[in-house]
Design a protein around this motif. Structure first.
Motif, mmCIF file in Angstrom:
data_model
loop_
_atom_site.group_PDB
_atom_site.id
_atom_site.type_symbol
_atom_site.label_atom_id
_atom_site.label_comp_id
_atom_site.label_asym_id
_atom_site.label_seq_id
_atom_site.Cartn_x
_atom_site.Cartn_y
_atom_site.Cartn_z
ATOM 1 N N LEU A 102 4.393 -39.181 7.981
ATOM 2 C CA LEU A 102 4.675 -40.274 8.898
ATOM 3 C C LEU A 102 3.311 -41.168 9.367
ATOM 4 O O LEU A 102 3.257 -42.366 9.342
ATOM 5 C CB LEU A 102 5.434 -40.172 9.952
ATOM 6 C CG LEU A 102 7.146 -39.975 9.807
ATOM 7 C CD1 LEU A 102 7.821 -39.215 11.128
ATOM 8 C CD2 LEU A 102 7.700 -41.295 9.419
ATOM 9 N N TYR A 158 16.286 -48.079 14.855
ATOM 10 C CA TYR A 158 14.933 -47.347 14.102
ATOM 11 C C TYR A 158 13.758 -48.240 13.778
ATOM 12 O O TYR A 158 12.808 -47.686 13.306
ATOM 13 C CB TYR A 158 15.420 -46.823 12.477
ATOM 14 C CG TYR A 158 16.468 -45.837 12.612
ATOM 15 C CD1 TYR A 158 16.247 -44.406 12.533
ATOM 16 C CD2 TYR A 158 17.892 -45.798 12.634
ATOM 17 C CE1 TYR A 158 16.964 -43.222 12.633
ATOM 18 C CE2 TYR A 158 18.906 -44.929 12.786
ATOM 19 C CZ TYR A 158 18.551 -43.589 12.663
ATOM 20 O OH TYR A 158 19.223 -42.458 12.667
ATOM 21 N N CYS A 171 15.910 -44.226 8.080
ATOM 22 C CA CYS A 171 14.283 -43.285 7.707
ATOM 23 C C CYS A 171 14.603 -42.662 6.737
ATOM 24 O O CYS A 171 13.647 -41.978 6.238
ATOM 25 C CB CYS A 171 14.139 -42.669 9.177
ATOM 26 S SG CYS A 171 15.559 -41.569 9.601
ATOM 27 N N SER A 191 6.550 -43.655 12.593
ATOM 28 C CA SER A 191 7.524 -42.680 13.319
ATOM 29 C C SER A 191 8.954 -43.140 12.650
ATOM 30 O O SER A 191 9.127 -44.318 12.094
ATOM 31 C CB SER A 191 7.459 -42.602 14.829
ATOM 32 O OG SER A 191 8.106 -44.025 15.362
ATOM 33 N N ILE A 192 10.016 -42.258 13.026
ATOM 34 C CA ILE A 192 11.326 -42.545 12.403
ATOM 35 C C ILE A 192 12.034 -43.811 13.232
ATOM 36 O O ILE A 192 12.966 -44.280 12.718
ATOM 37 C CB ILE A 192 12.410 -41.354 12.375
ATOM 38 C CG1 ILE A 192 12.644 -40.920 13.975
ATOM 39 C CG2 ILE A 192 11.693 -40.354 11.614
ATOM 40 C CD1 ILE A 192 13.510 -39.779 13.821
ATOM 41 N N CYS A 237 13.550 -38.036 3.308
ATOM 42 C CA CYS A 237 12.790 -38.561 4.473
ATOM 43 C C CYS A 237 12.053 -39.474 3.312
ATOM 44 O O CYS A 237 11.329 -39.203 2.534
ATOM 45 C CB CYS A 237 11.708 -37.486 4.773
ATOM 46 S SG CYS A 237 12.533 -36.488 5.980
#
Length: 259
Positions: A107, A128, A229, A115-116, A247
């Motif tokens: 990330l 998100y 995400c 970040s998510i 991810c």
């Protein structure tokens, strides 16, 4: 057809006599190549490595210099991953929406959010998004598509639906090609049952580490809209082929498609 001088060995595209020594030219045997594993020969009908029909080199289907196979589906599938030179090679790895391989897949280095809950492109839920950002994009734009950027032309990453089609309309056989584990994916469509591709079990990158060798993780161009995400991908291992969401920031394989 190419021609060769039997005396001095010089080759020509046309003509009857060698321009160097005047000897009458002879036709050369066409180079035969296996479209799946790359084996080359001037004789024989079948590849001794994988059993596929050998073809004349200039009869293999290509787009922008990259080979593909028509499985009778809605798109044609490339014979190898981005960054590979043979079907069994792992090739490069990409974060979803990024177009270059890198040394750290995390990330902290991800192009579209560190970040998510800090996503700044391809976001369907403000929870998100960066400062509640939301654009409702669910398919990668061409400039964010690793296949299109690296291979050009009409090449692109497959959608979730196109990966689903590959799963549902092909026979998946776990095998080894030139020492590499993976799946032989062979069409079940009438008229195309002799057509297949090989997907190596190339694993994936988490940060700077290659993990899960023996598994295959192949990105689609489709966002997982319920939790942006993540993106949809194709996951397999010996005895199991499934679709999942993965991810966005980690490094995954890409197998391009074209129309």
């Amino acid at each position: 057809m190419k021609y060769i001088c039997p005396d001095c060995g010089k080759q020509y595209e046309s003509g009857m006599f060698c321009q160097e020594c005047g000897t009458k030219l002879q036709e050369t045997a066409p180079e035969l190549v296996c479209p799946f594993c790359g084996y080359k020969s001037t004789t024989g009908k079948f590849c001794p490595e994988c059993g596929s029909n050998l073809k004349e080199h200039n009869s293999i289907l290509t787009l922008n210099g990259h080979e593909y196979v028509d499985l009778g589906l809605s798109v044609k599938w490339a014979t190898m991953n981005i960054g590979a030179t043979r079907p069994e090679e792992y090739g490069d790895y990409f974060a979803w929406g990024e177009t270059k391989p890198k040394s750290d897949y995390s990330l902290s280095t991800y192009k579209y959010g560190n970040s998510i809950k800090n996503i700044n492109k391809y976001c369907t839920d403000r929870f998100y998004g960066y400062r509640f950002f939301k654009d409702n994009k669910t398919i990668l734009d061409p400039e964010d598509d690793a296949a299109h950027v690296n291979w050009g032309g009409d090449w692109r990453m497959p959608t979730k639906e196109e990966q689903d089609e590959l799963c549902e309309n092909c026979t998946w056989t776990w095998t080894t090609l030139n020492g590499v584990n993976g799946y032989k994916v062979q069409s079940k469509k009438i008229g195309y049952t002799d057509k297949w591709i090989f997907l190596p079990a190339a694993g994936n990158y988490d940060m700077s580490m290659l993990e899960n060798e023996g598994d295959g993780h192949y990105l689609s161009s489709s966002l997982y809209a319920d939790a942006p995400c993540f993106a949809y991908s194709l996951l397999f291992q010996s005895g199991d082929v499934d679709r999942e969401y993965t991810c966005r920031d980690m490094g995954w394989s890409v197998r391009p498609v074209c129309l």
